[in-house]
Design an enzyme around this catalytic site. Structure first.
Site, PDB file in Angstrom:
ATOM      1  N   GLU A  17       0.620  -0.962  -0.330  1.00  0.00           N
ATOM      2  CA  GLU A  17       0.022  -0.416   0.096  1.00  0.00           C
ATOM      3  C   GLU A  17       1.092   1.144   0.112  1.00  0.00           C
ATOM      4  O   GLU A  17       0.571   2.342  -0.611  1.00  0.00           O
ATOM      5  CB  GLU A  17      -0.928   0.162   0.702  1.00  0.00           C
ATOM      6  CG  GLU A  17      -1.944  -1.414   1.380  1.00  0.00           C
ATOM      7  CD  GLU A  17      -1.427  -2.152   2.625  1.00  0.00           C
ATOM      8  OE1 GLU A  17      -0.448  -2.794   2.430  1.00  0.00           O
ATOM      9  OE2 GLU A  17      -1.724  -2.297   3.597  1.00  0.00           O
ATOM     10  N   HIS A  71       2.283   8.697   2.257  1.00  0.00           N
ATOM     11  CA  HIS A  71       2.624   7.965   3.655  1.00  0.00           C
ATOM     12  C   HIS A  71       3.062   9.521   4.472  1.00  0.00           C
ATOM     13  O   HIS A  71       3.114  10.312   4.199  1.00  0.00           O
ATOM     14  CB  HIS A  71       3.817   7.817   3.340  1.00  0.00           C
ATOM     15  CG  HIS A  71       5.265   7.822   2.224  1.00  0.00           C
ATOM     16  ND1 HIS A  71       5.227   7.747   1.030  1.00  0.00           N
ATOM     17  CD2 HIS A  71       6.507   8.771   2.779  1.00  0.00           C
ATOM     18  CE1 HIS A  71       6.117   8.052   0.770  1.00  0.00           C
ATOM     19  NE2 HIS A  71       6.697   9.585   1.739  1.00  0.00           N
ATOM     20  N   CYS A 110       0.287   0.596  10.690  1.00  0.00           N
ATOM     21  CA  CYS A 110      -0.143   0.357   9.447  1.00  0.00           C
ATOM     22  C   CYS A 110      -0.710   0.796   8.621  1.00  0.00           C
ATOM     23  O   CYS A 110      -1.178   2.167   8.809  1.00  0.00           O
ATOM     24  CB  CYS A 110      -0.089  -1.271   9.300  1.00  0.00           C
ATOM     25  SG  CYS A 110      -1.398  -1.938  10.750  1.00  0.00           S
ATOM     26  N   ARG A 147      -1.000  -5.779  11.648  1.00  0.00           N
ATOM     27  CA  ARG A 147       0.437  -5.781  11.163  1.00  0.00           C
ATOM     28  C   ARG A 147       1.017  -4.575  12.450  1.00  0.00           C
ATOM     29  O   ARG A 147       2.442  -4.944  13.011  1.00  0.00           O
ATOM     30  CB  ARG A 147       0.881  -4.858   9.663  1.00  0.00           C
ATOM     31  CG  ARG A 147       0.083  -6.677   8.789  1.00  0.00           C
ATOM     32  CD  ARG A 147      -0.123  -5.934   7.649  1.00  0.00           C
ATOM     33  NE  ARG A 147      -0.375  -4.648   7.299  1.00  0.00           N
ATOM     34  CZ  ARG A 147      -1.015  -4.357   6.492  1.00  0.00           C
ATOM     35  NH1 ARG A 147      -0.201  -4.577   5.194  1.00  0.00           N
ATOM     36  NH2 ARG A 147      -1.873  -3.115   6.248  1.00  0.00           N
ATOM     37  N   GLN A 157      -3.883  -2.130  13.569  1.00  0.00           N
ATOM     38  CA  GLN A 157      -4.706  -3.447  14.241  1.00  0.00           C
ATOM     39  C   GLN A 157      -4.078  -4.895  14.221  1.00  0.00           C
ATOM     40  O   GLN A 157      -3.927  -5.428  15.972  1.00  0.00           O
ATOM     41  CB  GLN A 157      -6.471  -3.406  14.098  1.00  0.00           C
ATOM     42  CG  GLN A 157      -6.626  -2.213  14.157  1.00  0.00           C
ATOM     43  CD  GLN A 157      -8.443  -1.876  13.231  1.00  0.00           C
ATOM     44  OE1 GLN A 157      -8.568  -3.065  12.955  1.00  0.00           O
ATOM     45  NE2 GLN A 157      -9.477  -1.515  14.708  1.00  0.00           N
ATOM     46  N   ILE A 187      14.438  -6.883  11.055  1.00  0.00           N
ATOM     47  CA  ILE A 187      15.226  -5.703  12.332  1.00  0.00           C
ATOM     48  C   ILE A 187      16.398  -5.845  12.959  1.00  0.00           C
ATOM     49  O   ILE A 187      16.519  -4.892  13.071  1.00  0.00           O
ATOM     50  CB  ILE A 187      13.943  -6.893  13.603  1.00  0.00           C
ATOM     51  CG1 ILE A 187      12.676  -7.369  13.517  1.00  0.00           C
ATOM     52  CG2 ILE A 187      14.310  -6.702  15.373  1.00  0.00           C
ATOM     53  CD1 ILE A 187      12.703  -7.960  15.021  1.00  0.00           C
ATOM     54  N   CYS A 240      11.734   7.947   2.586  1.00  0.00           N
ATOM     55  CA  CYS A 240      11.405   9.645   2.297  1.00  0.00           C
ATOM     56  C   CYS A 240      12.377  10.730   3.218  1.00  0.00           C
ATOM     57  O   CYS A 240      12.918   9.847   4.353  1.00  0.00           O
ATOM     58  CB  CYS A 240       9.822   9.547   3.199  1.00  0.00           C
ATOM     59  SG  CYS A 240       9.278  10.954   3.528  1.00  0.00           S
ATOM     60  N   CYS A 267       6.415  11.149  -2.511  1.00  0.00           N
ATOM     61  CA  CYS A 267       7.175  11.228  -3.335  1.00  0.00           C
ATOM     62  C   CYS A 267       7.028   9.454  -3.295  1.00  0.00           C
ATOM     63  O   CYS A 267       6.295   8.481  -2.878  1.00  0.00           O
ATOM     64  CB  CYS A 267       8.546  11.059  -1.696  1.00  0.00           C
ATOM     65  SG  CYS A 267       9.172  10.586   0.066  1.00  0.00           S
TER      66      CYS A 267
HETATM   67 ZN   LIG Z   1       7.959  10.779   0.896  1.00  0.00          ZN
END
Ligand SMILES: [Zn+2]
Length: 131
Positions: free
Chosen positions: A31, A37, A72, A78, A76, A53, A127, A122
């Site tokens: 997604e 984001h 996520c 992930r 709820q 990790i 990011c 972006c």
């Molecule tokens: Zn960005």
């Protein structure tokens, strides 16, 4: 050392994220590439999270982060699951990576966007947060 996981609201995160020591960890999968984001968030997809990790630990060390906020789409399944895995990983190791706080963003990215908070669209894998 056991780590507890707390929840944070979008409004609280909006002010908290201005602190340089806060890292937002987006664990959505595909997604992220077609939805927006949260600016500056790191992307560690849930489907490969466990393997990455150590990479996340190194990233937060390099960047001097001590507060991690996981999310996520809805936070709820992930988001809380990855936050718990990360906390368990730190608890099992000798090195806590300097992490003081692990949180989950309430209502996830969808709640963040739905309440009109700023999103970044972006397409970079990292990011820069300035968009
Ligand atoms: Zn960005």
């Amino acid at each position: 050392m056991a780590k507890t996981i707390s929840y944070i609201t979008g409004s609280d995160l909006l002010s908290l994220k201005e602190r340089a020591s806060v890292a937002i960890v987006d664990v959505r999968d595909d997604e992220r590439s077609y939805e927006g984001h949260i600016a500056g968030s790191l992307h560690f997809a849930s489907d490969s999270f466990q393997d990455r990790i150590p990479n996340l630990v190194q990233t937060v060390k390099d960047k001097g982060k001590d507060t991690l906020v996981f999310h996520c789409a809805l936070s709820q399944v992930r988001g809380p699951k990855c936050a718990r895995r990360f906390a368990d990983y730190l608890a099992a190791g000798k090195d806590d990576a300097g992490i003081k706080s692990i949180m989950v963003l309430e209502r996830g990215y969808n709640g963040w966007e739905a309440s009109g908070k700023p999103v970044c669209r972006c397409s970079g894998t990292t990011c820069k947060g300035g968009c």
